[in-house]
Motif scaffolding. Structure first.
Motif, short mmCIF file in Angstrom:
data_model
loop_
_atom_site.label_atom_id
_atom_site.label_comp_id
_atom_site.label_asym_id
_atom_site.label_seq_id
_atom_site.Cartn_x
_atom_site.Cartn_y
_atom_site.Cartn_z
N TRP A 67 44.08 38.26 36.84
CA TRP A 67 43.04 37.32 36.46
C TRP A 67 42.85 36.33 37.43
N ILE A 68 41.84 36.03 38.13
CA ILE A 68 41.68 35.14 39.23
C ILE A 68 41.85 33.78 38.66
N VAL A 77 42.30 45.35 47.34
CA VAL A 77 42.09 44.82 45.79
C VAL A 77 40.76 45.41 45.40
N PHE A 78 40.69 46.13 44.18
CA PHE A 78 39.55 46.28 43.48
C PHE A 78 39.28 45.44 42.41
N LYS A 79 38.04 44.88 42.41
CA LYS A 79 37.74 44.04 41.47
C LYS A 79 37.03 44.95 40.01
N SER A 80 37.95 45.10 39.01
CA SER A 80 37.45 45.88 38.09
C SER A 80 36.50 45.36 37.11
N SER A 81 36.63 44.00 37.21
CA SER A 81 35.26 43.19 36.66
C SER A 81 35.36 41.95 37.43
N ALA A 82 34.49 40.94 37.40
CA ALA A 82 34.31 39.64 38.33
C ALA A 82 35.47 38.98 38.43
N ASN A 83 36.36 38.73 37.60
CA ASN A 83 37.31 38.08 37.62
C ASN A 83 38.78 38.76 37.66
N MET A 84 38.76 40.04 37.65
CA MET A 84 40.02 40.85 37.56
C MET A 84 40.21 41.60 38.87
N ARG A 111 42.51 44.14 41.07
CA ARG A 111 43.62 45.04 40.79
C ARG A 111 44.14 45.44 42.19
#
Lengths: 162, 175
Positions: free
Chosen positions: A85-86, A62-69, A71
């Motif tokens: 979207w967490i 998992v790569f978090k492209s922003s704090a709550n996303m 990928r």
């Protein structure tokens, strides 16, 4: 658990999944974050509840492209597998990673602020089959087919083959 | 020999892998074949090639999955972005058009692998949806922007920015 069971996975077969729900909210997203995640002009995904997604072999990185996303992708072959979207209770697997992607047609598009102008007429481009593209390079195509390391488009008991 | 002055840059989503092309890419195309679909998790792979000698890795290097004994597919091990396509015996290498810093500047001119083109492909541009991410959900767009971990669409001297936390697998929640 429903009777629905739709399978998919990454290119190398290290990560396989089954969804136990009929896909809904099927769409393509042109936003720049989705473009970069897939190296392509848009990310095409469907939606199921988190509880309906079963990892049947391996687990995605998992790569978090922003704090709550989140990928998800396969660390062994790189295939982009899903967006999540967490805070929501749903997840968005990549249509093309389904064993039968033709069964899940997109219904909408989003993120059009980043839509690439050239995506509007791709289907009209000169169209060439793989056999025709390899005219004169038949030996290469034969070698690719003979040493294909892609997981087949169905579940397997053992992978890679013994 | 590279064309004088040509420098076209790109990289993966997280910025661990960055590259520069020192000549104009040729044969920009999309490939619908099933191998490209799986590698990109997409309906097609968008690619354009340069001489291997004109392809420079300026930060990090891709991981490689060999989809056949003849075919190397490069991707970022940290964020998953598909990056490159290379036949092992070829003097040329292709990059994924979506990883260019300016992907709008290189329009595909052909489509290959049409035996696996999805039936509804031609209908995609006409799908409903004419709103931006900001219009769809401004609150969500704002939250994403506030913690965006994507590398910007230009080279950076230092990445990630000083003080940034780990963004990889298992990274701490940083909101």
């Amino acid at each position: 658990m429903t009777d629905v069971r739709i399978t998919g996975g990454c290119q190398c077969g290290a990560v396989r999944y089954a969804v136990h729900e009929t896909p809904y909210q099927v769409g393509i997203c042109h936003c720049r974050m989705c473009q970069k995640a897939v190296g392509a002009p848009y990310f095409a995904t469907f939606t199921v509840k988190n509880a309906s997604l079963e990892w049947t072999r391996g687990v995605p990185a998992v790569f978090k492209s922003s704090a709550n996303m989140e990928r998800g992708f396969c660390r062994d072959c790189g295939t982009p597998l899903f967006n999540n979207w967490i805070p929501n209770d749903v997840v968005h697997p990549a249509i093309a990673t389904l064993d039968d992607p033709s069964a899940v047609a997109p219904e909408y598009q989003s993120g059009i602020e980043a839509r690439l102008a050239w995506t509007t007429d791709l289907s009209g481009l000169v169209a060439v089959s793989t056999d025709d593209a390899f005219k004169g390079y038949e030996a290469l195509l034969t070698e690719i087919a003979a040493t294909d390391h892609q997981h087949p488009d169905h579940d397997t008991e053992v992978w890679p083959p013994a | 020999m590279s064309e004088a002055g040509t420098r076209i840059t790109g990289g993966c989503q997280c910025g661990a892998v960055r590259y520069a092309l020192h000549e104009e890419p040729t044969d920009p195309h999309i490939c619908h074949c099933r191998m490209c679909q799986k590698a990109f998790g997409s309906f097609f792979a968008p690619l354009a090639g340069v001489a291997v000698s004109a392809f420079e890795l300026t930060r990090g290097e891709p991981a490689i999955f060999m989809s056949s004994d003849q075919t190397e597919r490069g991707f970022c091990r940290n964020c998953g972005t598909p990056l490159t396509f290379h036949y092992v015996e070829s003097p040329r290498i292709a990059v994924a058009l979506g990883t260019l810093d300016e992907p709008e500047t290189l329009a595909p001119r052909a489509q290959y692998g049409i035996e696996r083109r999805l039936a509804w492909f031609a209908a995609l541009p006409g799908l409903p949806g004419d709103r931006t991410t900001e219009e769809d959900d401004p609150a969500l767009a704002g939250k994403i922007a506030a913690t965006n971990h994507q590398h910007p669409d230009h080279d950076t001297a230092v990445w990630p920015p000083a003080g940034a936390r780990s963004r990889g697998q298992g990274s701490a929640r940083d909101d």
